[in-house]
Design a protein around this motif. Structure first.
Motif, mmCIF file in Angstrom:
data_model
loop_
_atom_site.group_PDB
_atom_site.id
_atom_site.type_symbol
_atom_site.label_atom_id
_atom_site.label_comp_id
_atom_site.label_asym_id
_atom_site.label_seq_id
_atom_site.Cartn_x
_atom_site.Cartn_y
_atom_site.Cartn_z
ATOM 1 N N THR A 48 -30.707 38.460 -51.870
ATOM 2 C CA THR A 48 -30.281 37.344 -51.025
ATOM 3 C C THR A 48 -31.423 36.375 -50.792
ATOM 4 O O THR A 48 -31.251 35.151 -50.876
ATOM 5 C CB THR A 48 -29.765 37.867 -49.671
ATOM 6 N N ASP A 49 -32.613 36.924 -50.537
ATOM 7 C CA ASP A 49 -33.757 36.064 -50.221
ATOM 8 C C ASP A 49 -34.173 35.218 -51.409
ATOM 9 O O ASP A 49 -34.403 34.014 -51.270
ATOM 10 C CB ASP A 49 -34.934 36.924 -49.753
ATOM 11 N N ILE A 50 -34.234 35.830 -52.586
ATOM 12 C CA ILE A 50 -34.730 35.064 -53.729
ATOM 13 C C ILE A 50 -33.687 34.071 -54.237
ATOM 14 O O ILE A 50 -34.014 32.966 -54.669
ATOM 15 C CB ILE A 50 -35.215 36.002 -54.863
ATOM 16 N N TRP B 196 -33.747 37.464 -63.329
ATOM 17 C CA TRP B 196 -34.382 36.560 -62.379
ATOM 18 C C TRP B 196 -35.435 35.673 -63.035
ATOM 19 O O TRP B 196 -35.597 34.513 -62.657
ATOM 20 C CB TRP B 196 -35.008 37.366 -61.240
ATOM 21 N N ALA B 197 -36.135 36.205 -64.031
ATOM 22 C CA ALA B 197 -37.146 35.402 -64.722
ATOM 23 C C ALA B 197 -36.496 34.218 -65.433
ATOM 24 O O ALA B 197 -37.032 33.101 -65.425
ATOM 25 C CB ALA B 197 -37.908 36.272 -65.713
ATOM 26 N N LYS B 198 -35.347 34.461 -66.030
ATOM 27 C CA LYS B 198 -34.645 33.374 -66.728
ATOM 28 C C LYS B 198 -34.137 32.309 -65.763
ATOM 29 O O LYS B 198 -33.898 31.163 -66.153
ATOM 30 C CB LYS B 198 -33.503 33.956 -67.559
ATOM 31 N N GLN B 199 -33.958 32.685 -64.498
ATOM 32 C CA GLN B 199 -33.560 31.718 -63.466
ATOM 33 C C GLN B 199 -34.764 30.953 -62.909
ATOM 34 O O GLN B 199 -34.597 30.034 -62.098
ATOM 35 C CB GLN B 199 -32.865 32.450 -62.313
ATOM 36 N N GLY B 200 -35.959 31.351 -63.329
ATOM 37 C CA GLY B 200 -37.162 30.714 -62.799
ATOM 38 C C GLY B 200 -37.539 31.183 -61.411
ATOM 39 O O GLY B 200 -38.285 30.518 -60.690
ATOM 40 N N TRP B 201 -37.058 32.376 -61.031
ATOM 41 C CA TRP B 201 -37.284 32.885 -59.682
ATOM 42 C C TRP B 201 -38.571 33.686 -59.547
ATOM 43 O O TRP B 201 -38.999 33.978 -58.434
ATOM 44 C CB TRP B 201 -36.112 33.765 -59.256
ATOM 45 N N LEU B 202 -39.177 34.090 -60.677
ATOM 46 C CA LEU B 202 -40.372 34.923 -60.641
ATOM 47 C C LEU B 202 -41.551 34.223 -61.300
ATOM 48 O O LEU B 202 -41.388 33.502 -62.281
ATOM 49 C CB LEU B 202 -40.114 36.252 -61.362
ATOM 50 N N ALA C 44 -43.270 42.329 -58.328
ATOM 51 C CA ALA C 44 -43.106 40.960 -58.833
ATOM 52 C C ALA C 44 -43.433 39.978 -57.721
ATOM 53 O O ALA C 44 -43.391 40.318 -56.529
ATOM 54 C CB ALA C 44 -41.680 40.745 -59.333
ATOM 55 N N ILE C 45 -43.750 38.768 -58.107
ATOM 56 C CA ILE C 45 -44.097 37.724 -57.142
ATOM 57 C C ILE C 45 -43.052 36.615 -57.238
ATOM 58 O O ILE C 45 -42.879 36.005 -58.304
ATOM 59 C CB ILE C 45 -45.499 37.155 -57.414
ATOM 60 N N PRO C 46 -42.329 36.338 -56.147
ATOM 61 C CA PRO C 46 -41.321 35.278 -56.195
ATOM 62 C C PRO C 46 -41.964 33.909 -56.324
ATOM 63 O O PRO C 46 -43.056 33.666 -55.793
ATOM 64 C CB PRO C 46 -40.586 35.429 -54.856
#
Length: 440
Positions: free
Chosen positions: A72-74, A94-100, A306-308
């Motif tokens: 939810t947070d990311i 998440w990486a493909k979404q650019g979130w990490l 991982a780092i958001p």
């Protein structure tokens, strides 16, 4: 820090006092309440000694809650956390979404090349790591050697589900509070469905056919759920529908389980005489296969740091992530708690270390299970997805948990196996249709 003095002529003189104090950066780490993560928190003072300018604020959550909160947070870009504990399911999505944030330049002593290739591959997107593994695991069968001997049985090299049923029956002594088998029952895509998806793979089943049609009406799922429910209702502990990894770990450590099929990471905890009452009576075997089959359904999972991309404290977060997953951290755990307790499954060098192999009878089997887990082809049947104990699509998190609730209800006696399978088929069909599958 600056100090202002007033001169006799009335002018101001500003003097900078350098080096009197350095600002401390506080990072918030969201993690799961597993034993290895609890140990990491206990060792945080060692990190503070090296990096007094960084303060670590811990948010420790039960597995299902952690997944919900960090997702939810990311997704909302909330920015509550600077370091996330997430699985190899989330990382590529998440990486493909650019979130990490990509994780590069982790230090000269980090030795990225030492990471197990199978594990690092699942965390790499566009040639860059987007998380680093804290520990990795496959699945195995853990059992009480004394109870098996008492039952007059010998563990096969490759046990099948028929043997598991026979052994569970003969090892059960409910009067003495001993249950032949303990398996996950708590609902969740990473709880009971991690086990049941893997079990279904071993039965020759799959989640979806090549047209993305759910397969809960197929004979493999029927066999899987019937076998699971029969084992647990006849030979499992009471209240099993509420039991996840931690609950079953506690049951095994206190001598209440004859067999437990679960994550290889549990091996060090049940073999540690400081934590386990049965440490000297534990054996290990591969996860079961169906009779005549060869697919163990063994999964490949890693808990990773991982780092958001939302963090404003990227450098401090990266410093902590590098420390917690470094060879130096492995050495620290070995010094403090013994080498058998170092986080497993992440570094090739650990499985070449004679000191580790000497005290970890589960080491070779863990490595074999990790290396043989086929995430590209988890079922004997053709599938349009990758994964082992999960389906690597964004929709699986919600669908898997909903299906897990149906199967947990069946274990609790609130539905029959047929009713649970029919409900799983209907809800999965509905959600996959809504999501637009099959996608080109």
């Amino acid at each position: 820090m600056t100090v202002t003095f007033r001169t006799l002529a009335g002018a101001s003189l500003v003097v900078a006092l350098m080096g009197t104090a350095s600002a401390q950066t506080t990072i918030t780490v969201a993690t799961v309440n597993n034993g290895d993560m609890i140990r990491m928190q206990r060792l945080t003072p060692e990190f503070n000694a090296l990096h007094p300018d960084i303060k670590v604020n811990w948010v420790t959550l039960e597995e299902n809650v952690l997944r919900q909160r960090v997702t939810t947070d990311i997704a909302s870009r909330g920015g509550q956390y600077d370091v996330l504990t997430i699985g190899n399911y989330e990382v590529p999505i998440w990486a493909k979404q650019g979130w990490l944030m990509p994780l590069e330049n982790l230090g000269a002593d980090y030795d990225q090349a030492d990471l197990l290739p199978q594990v690092a591959q699942g965390l790499t997107v566009d040639g860059k790591l987007h998380a680093v593994p804290f520990y990795a695991e496959s699945s195995m069968l853990m059992y009480r050697t004394d109870l098996l001997e008492k039952a007059g049985l010998k563990m096969p090299e490759n046990p099948d589900w028929d043997f598991i049923a026979e052994a569970a029956q003969k090892m059960t002594d409910k009067g003495a509070g001993i249950y032949g088998i303990c398996l996950r029952g708590k609902a969740g895509w990473g709880e009971n469905m991690a086990f049941l998806t893997s079990m279904n793979n071993s039965m020759g089943g799959r989640w979806f056919d090549m047209e993305w049609k759910p397969q809960f009406n197929a004979p493999e799922w029927k066999k899987t759920l019937d076998t699971y429910l029969n084992l647990m209702k006849e030979y499992g502990p009471p209240g099993a529908s509420s039991n996840g990894f931690n609950e079953n770990l506690a049951l095994f450590q206190t001598g209440k389980c004859g067999m437990w099929i679960d994550a290889t990471v549990a091996a060090s905890f049940i073999s540690d005489p400081k934590e386990s009452q049965v440490a000297d009576k534990v054996g290990f075997a591969p996860a079961p296969v169906r009779k005549g089959g060869s697919n163990h359904g063994n999964w490949l999972w890693s808990w990773n740091l991982a780092i958001p991309a939302t963090t404003s404290k990227a450098e401090a977060a990266k410093t902590f992530v590098a420390w917690a997953t470094s060879p130096a951290y492995t050495k620290l755990v070995a010094e403090k708690d013994g080498i058998a307790n170092v986080p497993p499954g992440t570094r090739t060098s650990l499985y070449k270390n004679p000191d580790y192999l000497k005290v970890a009878p589960f080491a070779e089997m863990t490595l074999t299970a990790i290396e043989s887990a086929d995430t590209q082809k988890p079922s004997d049947l053709e599938v349009p997805y990758t994964g082992g104990q999960f389906v690597a699509i964004p929709e699986f998190q919600a669908i898997g948990t909903s299906v897990g609730q149906q199967f947990s209800a069946a274990l609790a006696g609130k539905a029959t196996a047929d009713q649970a399978l029919a409900a799983a088929q209907a809800l999965t069909t509905r959600e996959m249709t809504r999501a637009g599958y099959p996608k080109k």
